[in-house]
Write an enzyme that holds these catalytic residues in place. Sequence first.
Site, PDB file in Angstrom:
ATOM      1  N   LYS A 121       0.809  -1.231   0.000  1.00 22.01           N
ATOM      2  CA  LYS A 121       0.000   0.000   0.000  1.00 22.01           C
ATOM      3  C   LYS A 121       0.841   1.280   0.000  1.00 22.01           C
ATOM      4  CE  LYS A 121      -4.171  -1.873   2.115  1.00 22.01           C
ATOM      5  NZ  LYS A 121      -5.173  -1.779   3.180  1.00 22.01           N
ATOM      6  N   ALA A 141      -0.408   0.071  15.276  1.00 16.89           N
ATOM      7  CA  ALA A 141       0.147   1.299  14.698  1.00 16.89           C
ATOM      8  C   ALA A 141       0.747   0.990  13.325  1.00 16.89           C
ATOM      9  CB  ALA A 141       1.193   1.886  15.644  1.00 16.89           C
ATOM     10  N   MET A 152      -7.248 -12.964  14.234  1.00 14.42           N
ATOM     11  CA  MET A 152      -7.591 -13.336  12.860  1.00 14.42           C
ATOM     12  C   MET A 152      -7.436 -14.847  12.682  1.00 14.42           C
ATOM     13  SD  MET A 152      -6.238 -11.369   9.505  1.00 14.42           S
ATOM     14  CE  MET A 152      -4.588 -11.991   9.387  1.00 14.42           C
ATOM     15  N   GLY A 186      -0.086  -0.141   8.996  1.00 17.10           N
ATOM     16  CA  GLY A 186      -0.654   0.521   7.824  1.00 17.10           C
ATOM     17  C   GLY A 186      -2.126   0.852   7.967  1.00 17.10           C
TER      18      GLY A 186
HETATM   19  P1  NAP Z   1       0.443  -4.119   9.616  1.00 19.32           P
HETATM   20  O1  NAP Z   1       0.842  -2.880   8.885  1.00 19.32           O
HETATM   21  O2  NAP Z   1       1.253  -5.367   9.464  1.00 19.32           O
HETATM   22  O3  NAP Z   1       0.350  -3.706  11.170  1.00 19.32           O
HETATM   23  C1  NAP Z   1       0.004  -4.640  12.119  1.00 19.32           C
HETATM   24  C2  NAP Z   1      -0.080  -3.997  13.512  1.00 19.32           C
HETATM   25  O4  NAP Z   1      -0.474  -5.032  14.405  1.00 19.32           O
HETATM   26  C3  NAP Z   1       1.246  -3.456  14.030  1.00 19.32           C
HETATM   27  O5  NAP Z   1       0.959  -2.348  14.846  1.00 19.32           O
HETATM   28  C4  NAP Z   1       1.797  -4.618  14.848  1.00 19.32           C
HETATM   29  O6  NAP Z   1       2.576  -4.223  15.945  1.00 19.32           O
HETATM   30  C5  NAP Z   1       0.531  -5.232  15.398  1.00 19.32           C
HETATM   31  N1  NAP Z   1       0.701  -6.678  15.616  1.00 19.32           N
HETATM   32  C6  NAP Z   1       0.800  -7.628  14.664  1.00 19.32           C
HETATM   33  N2  NAP Z   1       0.914  -8.838  15.243  1.00 19.32           N
HETATM   34  C7  NAP Z   1       0.908  -8.632  16.575  1.00 19.32           C
HETATM   35  C8  NAP Z   1       1.019  -9.496  17.709  1.00 19.32           C
HETATM   36  N3  NAP Z   1       1.143 -10.819  17.574  1.00 19.32           N
HETATM   37  N4  NAP Z   1       0.974  -8.949  18.939  1.00 19.32           N
HETATM   38  C9  NAP Z   1       0.846  -7.616  19.097  1.00 19.32           C
HETATM   39  N5  NAP Z   1       0.750  -6.741  18.060  1.00 19.32           N
HETATM   40  C10 NAP Z   1       0.788  -7.252  16.822  1.00 19.32           C
HETATM   41  O7  NAP Z   1      -1.036  -4.556   9.220  1.00 19.32           O
HETATM   42  P2  NAP Z   1      -2.254  -3.586   8.811  1.00 19.32           P
HETATM   43  O8  NAP Z   1      -2.253  -3.351   7.357  1.00 19.32           O
HETATM   44  O9  NAP Z   1      -2.213  -2.422   9.722  1.00 19.32           O
HETATM   45  O10 NAP Z   1      -3.533  -4.510   9.114  1.00 19.32           O
HETATM   46  C11 NAP Z   1      -3.968  -4.753  10.443  1.00 19.32           C
HETATM   47  C12 NAP Z   1      -5.265  -5.551  10.425  1.00 19.32           C
HETATM   48  O11 NAP Z   1      -6.316  -4.786   9.817  1.00 19.32           O
HETATM   49  C13 NAP Z   1      -5.185  -6.864   9.627  1.00 19.32           C
HETATM   50  O12 NAP Z   1      -5.846  -7.867  10.353  1.00 19.32           O
HETATM   51  C14 NAP Z   1      -5.929  -6.555   8.348  1.00 19.32           C
HETATM   52  O13 NAP Z   1      -6.528  -7.708   7.789  1.00 19.32           O
HETATM   53  C15 NAP Z   1      -6.997  -5.594   8.862  1.00 19.32           C
HETATM   54  N6  NAP Z   1      -7.549  -4.730   7.794  1.00 19.32           N
HETATM   55  C16 NAP Z   1      -8.886  -4.802   7.543  1.00 19.32           C
HETATM   56  C17 NAP Z   1      -9.459  -4.009   6.561  1.00 19.32           C
HETATM   57  C18 NAP Z   1     -10.946  -4.091   6.307  1.00 19.32           C
HETATM   58  O14 NAP Z   1     -11.378  -3.666   5.224  1.00 19.32           O
HETATM   59  N7  NAP Z   1     -11.737  -4.587   7.234  1.00 19.32           N
HETATM   60  C19 NAP Z   1      -8.651  -3.129   5.827  1.00 19.32           C
HETATM   61  C20 NAP Z   1      -7.285  -3.052   6.116  1.00 19.32           C
HETATM   62  C21 NAP Z   1      -6.752  -3.872   7.105  1.00 19.32           C
HETATM   63  P3  NAP Z   1       4.144  -3.826  15.811  1.00 19.32           P
HETATM   64  O15 NAP Z   1       4.135  -2.384  15.436  1.00 19.32           O
HETATM   65  O16 NAP Z   1       4.689  -4.093  17.155  1.00 19.32           O
HETATM   66  O17 NAP Z   1       4.710  -4.722  14.741  1.00 19.32           O
END
Ligand code: NAP
Length: 275
Positions: A68, A127, A188, A129
Site C-alpha cells: 500500500k 500502529a 484473525m 498501515g
Molecule cells: P500491519 O501494517 O502489518 O500492522 C500490524 C499492527 O499489528 C502493528 O501495529 C503490529 O505491531 C501489530 N501486531 C501484529 N501482530 C501482533 C502481535 N502478535 N501482537 C501484538 N501486536 C501485533 O497490518 P495492517 O495493514 O495495519 O492490518 C492490520 C489488520 O487490519 C489486519 O488484520 C488486516 O486484515 C486488517 N484490515 C482490515 C481491513 C478491512 O477492510 N476490514 C482493511 C485493512 C486492514 P508492531 O508495530 O509491534 O509490529
Amino acid sequence: MTNAETVINAVTGFPLSHTWSPQLHSLIYKKVNVNAVMLAFPQRDIEAVIQCMRTLPIHMLAVTIPHKETVMKYLDVIEETAKEIGAVNTVINAKGKLYGYNTDILGIEEALKKTPIKAKNVLIIGAGGAARPLCLFLKQYGAKIFCYNRTVEKAEALMKEFGGNVITEKDLVKGKFDVIINATPIGMSPNINESPLPQNIFHEGQTVFDFIYNPLETKLLKDAKNAGATTISGVKMFIAQGLFQAQLWLGKEPKYPDIEKDFLNILSPHASHSH
Ligand code: NAP
C-alpha cells in the site's frame, strides 16, 4: 460469461491467499451488469504488477499488504487524502494514466457512521498501515486518540504525526474508552481464540470495532458483546471500501442495498460467523 470484451481488474498483495476481494467485486459487477472480472495476483514485486497494469491493461487494481505504501512511487497521480494517509489501496487506470486512491478511510467512515466520535476517547490498538487511515479519520472527526501498540516507538511516531496519546498496558482500564478499535491481526483466522485486550475493559455504552473480517465475529467482539458493548465487524469496512473502489472505477455509485446479505451468503461455507 467472459468474452473478448471482458475487462480485467485485479487485487495484488503478498501473500494473498485470504483475500475476499474477487468474491466481493464479482458480486458488484454482476449486480451492475458490467462485463468484468477481478483476478488475484499474489506478487512480491509491485513494480512488475504496475507494468502489467499499464500493458495488459488492467483497469482497476486493489492493493493490499505489503504494497500500500510502496506502490505510490510507481503511479502518475496520488489523490490528496491518499497522500495525507501515506497509503494507496486502489489504482485506477484512466487511458494509461494511473491514479492512486485510499478507500480504506471511506470504509472506516461507513462502518462508524452511527458511532459518536467528536470529543470521545477512542482507543486504537496497533500502529501499522491500517491504523493510518483510521488516525486521519479520527483526527478529522475530532476524537481524543489513544494508541496502544506492541512496539511503542511505532505508536509514538503515529501519534506525533496525527496527534494523540501513546498508552501502555497499565492504562487499559475499564471506563476510560468510549470507542475501541482493533487495527492488528490479533484474533484473525486461524488464531480465533486470541484477543488483543483483557475481557474486563468492555462495558455497556461502548462501541468496539474490529478491522478483522475473518472471522466475522472475533473473540474481541464476542467479549465486548457479552459485556453489553455495541460491536462492529471488519466486514462492514471491507464491503464499503470495495464499493468505493468500484465507484471510482465505474464513475458512479453502484446501487446495491443488499450487498452485505449477499456477500455473507457466498462466504458462509468459508467464514465462521454468527449471522
Ligand atoms: P500491519 O501494517 O502489518 O500492522 C500490524 C499492527 O499489528 C502493528 O501495529 C503490529 O505491531 C501489530 N501486531 C501484529 N501482530 C501482533 C502481535 N502478535 N501482537 C501484538 N501486536 C501485533 O497490518 P495492517 O495493514 O495495519 O492490518 C492490520 C489488520 O487490519 C489486519 O488484520 C488486516 O486484515 C486488517 N484490515 C482490515 C481491513 C478491512 O477492510 N476490514 C482493511 C485493512 C486492514 P508492531 O508495530 O509491534 O509490529
